[in-house]
Design an enzyme around this catalytic site. Structure first.
Site, mmCIF file in Angstrom:
data_model
loop_
_atom_site.group_PDB
_atom_site.id
_atom_site.type_symbol
_atom_site.label_atom_id
_atom_site.label_comp_id
_atom_site.label_asym_id
_atom_site.label_seq_id
_atom_site.Cartn_x
_atom_site.Cartn_y
_atom_site.Cartn_z
ATOM 1 N N ARG A 54 0.840 -1.201 0.000
ATOM 2 C CA ARG A 54 0.000 0.000 0.000
ATOM 3 C C ARG A 54 0.877 1.254 0.000
ATOM 4 O O ARG A 54 0.589 2.227 -0.692
ATOM 5 C CB ARG A 54 -0.959 -0.006 1.208
ATOM 6 C CG ARG A 54 -2.036 -1.079 1.114
ATOM 7 C CD ARG A 54 -3.143 -0.887 2.152
ATOM 8 N NE ARG A 54 -2.690 -0.994 3.530
ATOM 9 C CZ ARG A 54 -2.567 -2.134 4.205
ATOM 10 N NH1 ARG A 54 -2.878 -3.279 3.617
ATOM 11 N NH2 ARG A 54 -2.150 -2.145 5.465
ATOM 12 N N LYS A 144 -12.102 15.085 4.488
ATOM 13 C CA LYS A 144 -13.255 14.463 3.819
ATOM 14 C C LYS A 144 -14.021 13.571 4.785
ATOM 15 O O LYS A 144 -13.424 12.890 5.621
ATOM 16 C CB LYS A 144 -12.768 13.618 2.648
ATOM 17 C CG LYS A 144 -13.910 13.039 1.826
ATOM 18 C CD LYS A 144 -13.430 12.009 0.826
ATOM 19 C CE LYS A 144 -13.766 10.621 1.304
ATOM 20 N NZ LYS A 144 -13.504 9.581 0.306
ATOM 21 N N GLU A 185 -19.433 14.987 1.776
ATOM 22 C CA GLU A 185 -19.737 13.974 0.751
ATOM 23 C C GLU A 185 -20.938 13.113 1.126
ATOM 24 O O GLU A 185 -20.809 12.157 1.881
ATOM 25 C CB GLU A 185 -18.507 13.069 0.535
ATOM 26 C CG GLU A 185 -18.757 11.997 -0.520
ATOM 27 C CD GLU A 185 -17.544 11.099 -0.794
ATOM 28 O OE1 GLU A 185 -16.511 11.247 -0.121
ATOM 29 O OE2 GLU A 185 -17.652 10.247 -1.684
ATOM 30 N N LYS A 227 -19.139 17.257 -2.320
ATOM 31 C CA LYS A 227 -18.739 16.115 -3.166
ATOM 32 C C LYS A 227 -19.929 15.185 -3.340
ATOM 33 O O LYS A 227 -20.115 14.245 -2.556
ATOM 34 C CB LYS A 227 -17.558 15.393 -2.498
ATOM 35 C CG LYS A 227 -17.101 14.147 -3.252
ATOM 36 C CD LYS A 227 -15.726 13.691 -2.787
ATOM 37 C CE LYS A 227 -15.354 12.365 -3.399
ATOM 38 N NZ LYS A 227 -13.958 12.010 -3.197
HETATM 39 P P1 13P Z 1 -14.784 7.113 -6.299
HETATM 40 O O1 13P Z 1 -14.451 8.217 -7.268
HETATM 41 O O2 13P Z 1 -14.086 5.826 -6.603
HETATM 42 O O3 13P Z 1 -16.253 6.972 -6.070
HETATM 43 O O4 13P Z 1 -14.195 7.534 -4.905
HETATM 44 C C1 13P Z 1 -14.385 8.828 -4.479
HETATM 45 C C2 13P Z 1 -14.348 8.827 -3.022
HETATM 46 O O5 13P Z 1 -13.554 9.476 -2.421
HETATM 47 C C3 13P Z 1 -15.341 8.021 -2.299
HETATM 48 O O6 13P Z 1 -15.390 8.454 -1.001
#
Ligand code: 13P
Length: 346
Positions: A54, A144, A185, A227
């Protein structure tokens, strides 16, 4: 509206960070997969699932030459922000040196919501003030938190929407208090066989509840990044809409529910193919850019990383080829912000 003192103090800082993140029409790269999610993607690509693999993969990303031409900020996972490149440089510092602002995922995952089968609530508020202070010292300037909403029989319930937007608002308040830009998000998942219209209705309901909650919690809307998902039919739906239909539904939905004071909408890709995600972003900007109050950008994980991950296969010999693919996908998405992306020029 009464604005608390700490919001006022940080208002300019938050605005400046957002301006820097998206200066020159760039987007964000989400590279904050949790250990479980990263391992799942490694397993599918035949890559050993270890802490060192990772680390290597994240180093491949942060050392991609020219990535900052299209990426203004990268979201790290807790494990990664504590790791170093093979030269001993902390990952966040390596990003800063590459001209990319480091961010951090601060939720601790979506867990089954008690009493609501099939629905999830995102955790991570306990101790968040202290964790934000620690991440700030490590270089993070934005954060986030992802809430997930599932469409299915009799779901989402209003209870799960309310619980999730409540957590998002409390997270956003703590971020703004710390001078860290919150990415908010609320992801309506593509999983299922629902229609685009159902996705529209649920996304609108979630966003209206979200902004009502953010208002009640005195959140500075000019100091956050939204988001959201695009408005799209479920992956298992027999009918998939055209690129332009998705663009129009997405724009209509956001226009009906997102205040004009939000500076940037940075989409997640949600399991769309890299080609679909960039085509949708391009159509949104090409057809509507001059009629929208917000900048419309991207914060993709899979739609930028997947080709590079598949090409890397965990082999050092493939690093350069993988970086070229990563660079190219990021570039295409930046072009889509101007509505000038063309599949033929990739
Ligand atoms: P994806 O663009 O793969 O959906 O991932 C964005 C993301 O940060 C999900 O939390």
């Amino acid at each position: 509206m009464v604005i608390s003192t700490f919001y006022k103090m940080n208002q300019q800082l938050l605005k400046d960070t957002i301006a820097q993140l998206f200066a020159g029409n760039k987007g964000l790269l989400a590279m904050d997969e949790s250990t479980g999610t990263c391992n799942k993607r490694f397993a599918a690509a035949g890559i050993p699932q270890s802490i060192e693999m990772r680390r290597k993969y994240r180093e491949l990303i942060v050392s991609t030459p020219g990535l900052n031409e299209s990426i203004g900020g990268a979201i790290l996972f807790d494990e990664t922000i504590r790791q170093q490149t093979s030269e001993g440089i902390p990952m966040a510092e390596a990003l800063i040196k590459a001209g990319i602002i480091p961010g951090i995922k601060v939720d601790t995952g979506a867990k089954p919501m008690a009493g609501f089968p099939g629905e999830k609530i995102t955790e991570g508020l306990d101790g968040l003030r202290e964790r934000l202070a620690a991440y700030k010292l490590m270089g993070a300037r934005f954060a986030k938190w992802r809430a997930v909403i599932t469409i299915g029989a009799y779901i989402p319930t209003i209870a799960s929407i309310k619980a999730n937007v409540h957590a998002l608002a409390r997270y956003a308040a703590l971020c703004q208090e710390a001078g860290i830009v919150p990415i908010v998000e609320p992801e309506v998942l593509m999983t299922g066989n629902h229609t685009m219209q159902q996705c529209y209705e649920v996304t609108e309901q979630v966003l209206k509840n979200l902004f009502n909650e953010l208002y009640q919690f005195n959140i500075d809307l000019e100091g956050l990044i939204l988001k959201p998902n695009m408005v799209i039919a479920g992956i298992e739906s027999a009918h998939q809409n055209s690129i332009d239909e998705v663009a129009t539904a997405t724009v209509d939905c956001l226009r009906s529910s997102v205040p004009a004071s939000v500076p940037v909408i940075a989409f997640l890709s949600g399991g769309q193919s890299p080609e679909d995600a960039v085509a949708h972003l391009n159509a949104i900007n090409k057809n509507y850019r001059h009629h929208l109050p917000w900048m419309v950008s991207f914060s993709f994980a899979r739609a930028i990383q997947q080709p590079a991950l598949d090409s890397w296969k965990g082999q050092d010999a493939n690093v350069e080829a993988a970086q070229k693919l990563l660079y190219a996908r990021a570039k295409s998405n930046a072009a889509a912000m101007h509505g000038v992306y063309s599949a033929f020029s990739e």
